[in-house]
Write an enzyme that holds these catalytic residues in place. Structure first.
Site, mmCIF file in Angstrom:
data_model
loop_
_atom_site.group_PDB
_atom_site.id
_atom_site.type_symbol
_atom_site.label_atom_id
_atom_site.label_comp_id
_atom_site.label_asym_id
_atom_site.label_seq_id
_atom_site.Cartn_x
_atom_site.Cartn_y
_atom_site.Cartn_z
ATOM 1 N N HIS A 7 70.319 55.154 43.044
ATOM 2 C CA HIS A 7 71.757 55.313 42.832
ATOM 3 C C HIS A 7 72.393 56.151 43.922
ATOM 4 O O HIS A 7 71.710 56.842 44.672
ATOM 5 C CB HIS A 7 72.077 55.920 41.458
ATOM 6 C CG HIS A 7 71.543 57.303 41.211
ATOM 7 N ND1 HIS A 7 70.323 57.551 40.634
ATOM 8 C CD2 HIS A 7 72.078 58.533 41.443
ATOM 9 C CE1 HIS A 7 70.138 58.852 40.513
ATOM 10 N NE2 HIS A 7 71.193 59.489 41.012
ATOM 11 N N GLU A 43 78.050 61.894 32.734
ATOM 12 C CA GLU A 43 77.859 60.872 33.757
ATOM 13 C C GLU A 43 78.001 59.474 33.202
ATOM 14 O O GLU A 43 77.783 59.221 32.011
ATOM 15 C CB GLU A 43 76.485 61.027 34.406
ATOM 16 C CG GLU A 43 75.336 60.848 33.424
ATOM 17 C CD GLU A 43 73.988 60.886 34.122
ATOM 18 O OE1 GLU A 43 73.555 62.001 34.459
ATOM 19 O OE2 GLU A 43 73.387 59.817 34.334
ATOM 20 N N GLN A 60 76.298 56.394 40.160
ATOM 21 C CA GLN A 60 76.252 57.450 39.139
ATOM 22 C C GLN A 60 77.514 58.293 39.319
ATOM 23 O O GLN A 60 77.640 59.044 40.289
ATOM 24 C CB GLN A 60 75.006 58.319 39.324
ATOM 25 C CG GLN A 60 74.876 59.431 38.285
ATOM 26 C CD GLN A 60 73.680 60.333 38.560
ATOM 27 O OE1 GLN A 60 73.418 60.693 39.719
ATOM 28 N NE2 GLN A 60 72.950 60.687 37.520
ATOM 29 N N HIS A 84 75.348 62.841 46.335
ATOM 30 C CA HIS A 84 73.934 62.702 46.686
ATOM 31 C C HIS A 84 73.522 61.242 46.696
ATOM 32 O O HIS A 84 74.228 60.381 46.182
ATOM 33 C CB HIS A 84 73.041 63.502 45.730
ATOM 34 C CG HIS A 84 73.042 63.021 44.309
ATOM 35 N ND1 HIS A 84 73.958 63.461 43.377
ATOM 36 C CD2 HIS A 84 72.251 62.130 43.651
ATOM 37 C CE1 HIS A 84 73.704 62.879 42.210
ATOM 38 N NE2 HIS A 84 72.680 62.055 42.344
ATOM 39 N N GLU A 134 67.805 62.792 46.017
ATOM 40 C CA GLU A 134 67.127 62.814 44.722
ATOM 41 C C GLU A 134 66.023 61.774 44.741
ATOM 42 O O GLU A 134 66.167 60.716 45.373
ATOM 43 C CB GLU A 134 68.167 62.479 43.630
ATOM 44 C CG GLU A 134 67.627 62.434 42.219
ATOM 45 C CD GLU A 134 68.736 62.086 41.207
ATOM 46 O OE1 GLU A 134 69.933 62.073 41.568
ATOM 47 O OE2 GLU A 134 68.377 61.809 40.036
HETATM 48 N N1 CMX Z 1 75.319 67.603 49.871
HETATM 49 C C1 CMX Z 1 75.187 68.200 51.084
HETATM 50 N N2 CMX Z 1 75.177 69.531 51.267
HETATM 51 C C2 CMX Z 1 75.320 70.301 50.172
HETATM 52 C C3 CMX Z 1 75.449 69.770 48.879
HETATM 53 C C4 CMX Z 1 75.463 68.360 48.748
HETATM 54 N N3 CMX Z 1 75.591 67.754 47.560
HETATM 55 N N4 CMX Z 1 75.545 70.778 47.990
HETATM 56 C C5 CMX Z 1 75.498 71.912 48.708
HETATM 57 N N5 CMX Z 1 75.367 71.622 50.021
HETATM 58 C C6 CMX Z 1 75.316 72.588 51.129
HETATM 59 C C7 CMX Z 1 76.551 73.470 51.122
HETATM 60 O O1 CMX Z 1 77.599 72.863 51.843
HETATM 61 C C8 CMX Z 1 76.051 74.738 51.772
HETATM 62 O O2 CMX Z 1 76.054 74.586 53.151
HETATM 63 P P1 CMX Z 1 76.649 75.766 54.110
HETATM 64 O O3 CMX Z 1 75.743 76.942 53.839
HETATM 65 O O4 CMX Z 1 76.483 75.205 55.478
HETATM 66 O O5 CMX Z 1 78.048 75.981 53.659
HETATM 67 C C9 CMX Z 1 74.620 74.834 51.288
HETATM 68 O O6 CMX Z 1 74.233 73.482 50.926
HETATM 69 C C10 CMX Z 1 74.476 75.736 50.077
HETATM 70 O O7 CMX Z 1 75.426 75.278 49.122
HETATM 71 P P2 CMX Z 1 76.014 76.150 47.936
HETATM 72 O O8 CMX Z 1 77.398 75.645 47.690
HETATM 73 O O9 CMX Z 1 75.805 77.601 48.179
HETATM 74 O O10 CMX Z 1 75.176 75.654 46.705
HETATM 75 P P3 CMX Z 1 73.758 76.109 46.175
HETATM 76 O O11 CMX Z 1 72.865 76.552 47.296
HETATM 77 O O12 CMX Z 1 73.955 77.011 45.024
HETATM 78 O O13 CMX Z 1 73.267 74.698 45.616
HETATM 79 C C11 CMX Z 1 71.816 72.856 45.794
HETATM 80 C C12 CMX Z 1 72.949 73.623 46.465
HETATM 81 C C13 CMX Z 1 71.566 71.604 46.614
HETATM 82 C C14 CMX Z 1 70.555 73.714 45.749
HETATM 83 C C15 CMX Z 1 72.293 72.497 44.338
HETATM 84 O O14 CMX Z 1 73.441 71.699 44.442
HETATM 85 C C16 CMX Z 1 71.244 71.762 43.541
HETATM 86 O O15 CMX Z 1 70.340 72.357 42.977
HETATM 87 N N6 CMX Z 1 71.346 70.411 43.462
HETATM 88 C C17 CMX Z 1 70.393 69.628 42.687
HETATM 89 C C18 CMX Z 1 70.875 69.358 41.274
HETATM 90 C C19 CMX Z 1 72.128 68.526 41.237
HETATM 91 O O16 CMX Z 1 72.777 68.256 42.227
HETATM 92 N N7 CMX Z 1 72.478 68.067 39.996
HETATM 93 C C20 CMX Z 1 73.643 67.252 39.748
HETATM 94 C C21 CMX Z 1 73.300 65.764 39.773
HETATM 95 C C22 CMX Z 1 72.449 65.355 38.569
HETATM 96 C C23 CMX Z 1 71.889 63.960 38.675
HETATM 97 O O17 CMX Z 1 71.913 63.339 39.719
HETATM 98 O O18 CMX Z 1 71.394 63.466 37.629
HETATM 99 CO CO CO Z 2 71.634 61.464 40.592
#
Ligand code: CMX
Ligand code: CO
Length: 146
Positions: A7, A43, A60, A84, A134
């Site tokens: 997705h 979602e 998604q 993502h 993912e």
């Molecule tokens: N795509 C690209 N870059 C991303 C991002 C994304 N979706 N999310 C965060 N970033 C980048 C930010 O821009 C930031 O970069 P800079 O430091 O250069 O500004 C950096 O990563 C850190 O971002 P943050 O805002 O401080 O966020 P966190 O570190 O707290 O979290 C992450 C980032 C990836 C660890 C967190 O989003 C995560 O754990 N994601 C996995 C879970 C998830 O996304 N769940 C929702 C979807 C559920 C599903 O698909 O079922």
């Molecule tokens: Co997803």
């Protein structure tokens, strides 16, 4: 082995309005909806096509259930858009271990629960050229109760 795009995750402020956009504009219907409190999302999965590995590819659509969730934080910073990409595999544990051995940060020690009873994990976007990635193993067909 990764065998499909499972997705594309799209963050939105209003799930119902976004679902309606995809229905009215492209004719995509909702295949499944759920709330995943662990991920902090409400979602909708829109099935785009079946795939040759027996799975499917979806959009998604994700609305945050709380501001401090991954999607909530991302929306506040970036606004709506592609959040993502998810690749499908029959073996999320094996692929995650392989990717981790190559130096990419895998965010979970063990896969967690994703849409429709799937098992999911995430790779850090900073290790993937800016793409939050993912990995998904779909639930066995008989276990899927969408
Ligand atoms: N795509 C690209 N870059 C991303 C991002 C994304 N979706 N999310 C965060 N970033 C980048 C930010 O821009 C930031 O970069 P800079 O430091 O250069 O500004 C950096 O990563 C850190 O971002 P943050 O805002 O401080 O966020 P966190 O570190 O707290 O979290 C992450 C980032 C990836 C660890 C967190 O989003 C995560 O754990 N994601 C996995 C879970 C998830 O996304 N769940 C929702 C979807 C559920 C599903 O698909 O079922
Ligand atoms: Co997803």
């Amino acid at each position: 082995m990764l065998t499909r795009i499972d997705h594309i995750g799209i963050a939105c402020f209003d799930l119902d309005k976004t679902v309606e956009f995809y229905r009215a504009t492209y004719g995509f219907e909702v295949f499944h909806t759920e709330v995943n409190e662990e991920q902090g999302v409400r979602e909708a999965m829109l099935k785009i096509n079946e795939t040759s590995d027996g799975g499917a590819s979806y959009l998604q659509l994700l609305e945050p259930t709380r501001e401090d969730s991954a999607v909530g934080k991302w929306l506040a910073k970036n606004g709506e858009g592609v959040h993502h990409i998810a690749f499908g595999t029959a073996d999320v544990d094996g692929v995650a271990a392989d990717v981790r051995s190559k130096g990419v940060r895998v965010l979970y020690d063990e896969p967690r629960r994703g849409s429709m009873g799937s098992r999911i994990t995430f790779l850090h976007p900073k290790d993937c050229h800016g793409v939050l990635t993912e990995l998904v193993t779909a639930a066995a067909p008989e276990a899927t109760d969408h």
